[in-house]
Every structure is written in structure tokens, then in C-alpha cells.
Motif scaffolding. Structure first.
Motif, PDB file in Angstrom:
ATOM      1  N   MET A  60     -49.543  92.513  -9.038  1.00  0.00           N
ATOM      2  CA  MET A  60     -49.667  92.010  -7.694  1.00  0.00           C
ATOM      3  C   MET A  60     -48.413  92.370  -6.913  1.00  0.00           C
ATOM      4  O   MET A  60     -47.343  92.514  -7.491  1.00  0.00           O
ATOM      5  N   VAL A  61     -48.577  92.533  -5.621  1.00  0.00           N
ATOM      6  CA  VAL A  61     -47.444  92.828  -4.750  1.00  0.00           C
ATOM      7  C   VAL A  61     -47.121  91.569  -3.961  1.00  0.00           C
ATOM      8  O   VAL A  61     -47.996  90.991  -3.316  1.00  0.00           O
ATOM      9  N   LEU A  62     -45.872  91.148  -4.028  1.00  0.00           N
ATOM     10  CA  LEU A  62     -45.399  89.973  -3.305  1.00  0.00           C
ATOM     11  C   LEU A  62     -44.468  90.455  -2.202  1.00  0.00           C
ATOM     12  O   LEU A  62     -43.631  91.333  -2.428  1.00  0.00           O
ATOM     13  N   VAL A  63     -44.600  89.878  -1.010  1.00  0.00           N
ATOM     14  CA  VAL A  63     -43.814  90.318   0.138  1.00  0.00           C
ATOM     15  C   VAL A  63     -43.084  89.120   0.730  1.00  0.00           C
ATOM     16  O   VAL A  63     -43.678  88.057   0.944  1.00  0.00           O
ATOM     17  N   PHE A  64     -41.787  89.323   1.009  1.00  0.00           N
ATOM     18  CA  PHE A  64     -40.942  88.260   1.544  1.00  0.00           C
ATOM     19  C   PHE A  64     -40.185  88.752   2.774  1.00  0.00           C
ATOM     20  O   PHE A  64     -39.709  89.886   2.803  1.00  0.00           O
ATOM     21  N   LYS A  65     -40.025  87.876   3.736  1.00  0.00           N
ATOM     22  CA  LYS A  65     -39.155  88.108   4.880  1.00  0.00           C
ATOM     23  C   LYS A  65     -37.791  87.547   4.498  1.00  0.00           C
ATOM     24  O   LYS A  65     -37.703  86.430   3.977  1.00  0.00           O
ATOM     25  N   THR A  66     -36.715  88.333   4.705  1.00  0.00           N
ATOM     26  CA  THR A  66     -35.378  87.880   4.309  1.00  0.00           C
ATOM     27  C   THR A  66     -34.373  88.105   5.432  1.00  0.00           C
ATOM     28  O   THR A  66     -34.683  88.717   6.452  1.00  0.00           O
ATOM     29  N   ASN A  67     -33.169  87.622   5.212  1.00  0.00           N
ATOM     30  CA  ASN A  67     -32.070  87.916   6.131  1.00  0.00           C
ATOM     31  C   ASN A  67     -31.090  88.912   5.496  1.00  0.00           C
ATOM     32  O   ASN A  67     -29.960  89.040   5.928  1.00  0.00           O
ATOM     33  N   ILE A  68     -31.530  89.622   4.494  1.00  0.00           N
ATOM     34  CA  ILE A  68     -30.703  90.650   3.847  1.00  0.00           C
ATOM     35  C   ILE A  68     -30.873  91.936   4.645  1.00  0.00           C
ATOM     36  O   ILE A  68     -31.911  92.579   4.586  1.00  0.00           O
ATOM     37  N   ASP A  69     -29.825  92.274   5.403  1.00  0.00           N
ATOM     38  CA  ASP A  69     -29.937  93.369   6.351  1.00  0.00           C
ATOM     39  C   ASP A  69     -28.926  94.493   6.148  1.00  0.00           C
ATOM     40  O   ASP A  69     -28.820  95.390   6.970  1.00  0.00           O
ATOM     41  N   THR A  70     -28.181  94.447   5.042  1.00  0.00           N
ATOM     42  CA  THR A  70     -27.208  95.502   4.750  1.00  0.00           C
ATOM     43  C   THR A  70     -27.252  95.862   3.269  1.00  0.00           C
ATOM     44  O   THR A  70     -27.683  95.050   2.433  1.00  0.00           O
ATOM     45  N   VAL A  71     -26.783  97.040   2.965  1.00  0.00           N
ATOM     46  CA  VAL A  71     -26.716  97.491   1.572  1.00  0.00           C
ATOM     47  C   VAL A  71     -25.781  96.591   0.769  1.00  0.00           C
ATOM     48  O   VAL A  71     -26.051  96.282  -0.397  1.00  0.00           O
TER      49      VAL A  71
END
Length: 68
Positions: A1-12
């Protein structure tokens, strides 16, 4: 299954801060961040439902995470 999340991780550098923990806790899952997406998407490919575990890890590590 593919799980998708919105995050605040915006840099390498933020990805690097969490990547070892993701690999350690979910060794049988594949994951990636889409830093080009406006929601900084984290995608997981997993055989089991790990939504709660991912959200708890992100919160403990100081990041925001919302299942989509």
C-alpha cells in the motif's frame, strides 16, 4: 500500500535529520520526500498500515505530519 503524508520537511537537511530514524523503524518500507510539492509530501510503500507510527515518529522528532 502507498501511504501519503503532508509534512513541514522542506529541505534536504531536514530529510537527513529524519532519514536514519525512518530507515531504522521501518526497514521493510520504501519512502521518499517530494520537496518540490507544496505539501512537502512523504510517500511510503509498506505492506502494513503504519500511519500512526509515522505520525508519532514525526511529532517526537519535532516535525509536522498529516495523513492524506
Amino acid at each position: 500500500m502507498v501511504l501519503v503524508f503532508k509534512t513541514n520537511i522542506d529541505t534536504v537537511s531536514k530529510v537527513k535529520r529524519i532519514s536514519a530514524k525512518l530507515n531504522k523503524l521501518f526497514p521493510k518500507s520504501k519512502w521518499n520526500f517530494d520537496l518540490e510539492d507544496c505539501d512537502n509530501i512523504l510517500r511510503f510503500e509498506s505492506d502494513i498500515d503504519i500511519v500512526k507510527e509515522v505520525m508519532i515518529l514525526m511529532k517526537i522528532t519535532g516535525f509536522e505530519c498529516e495523513a492524506l
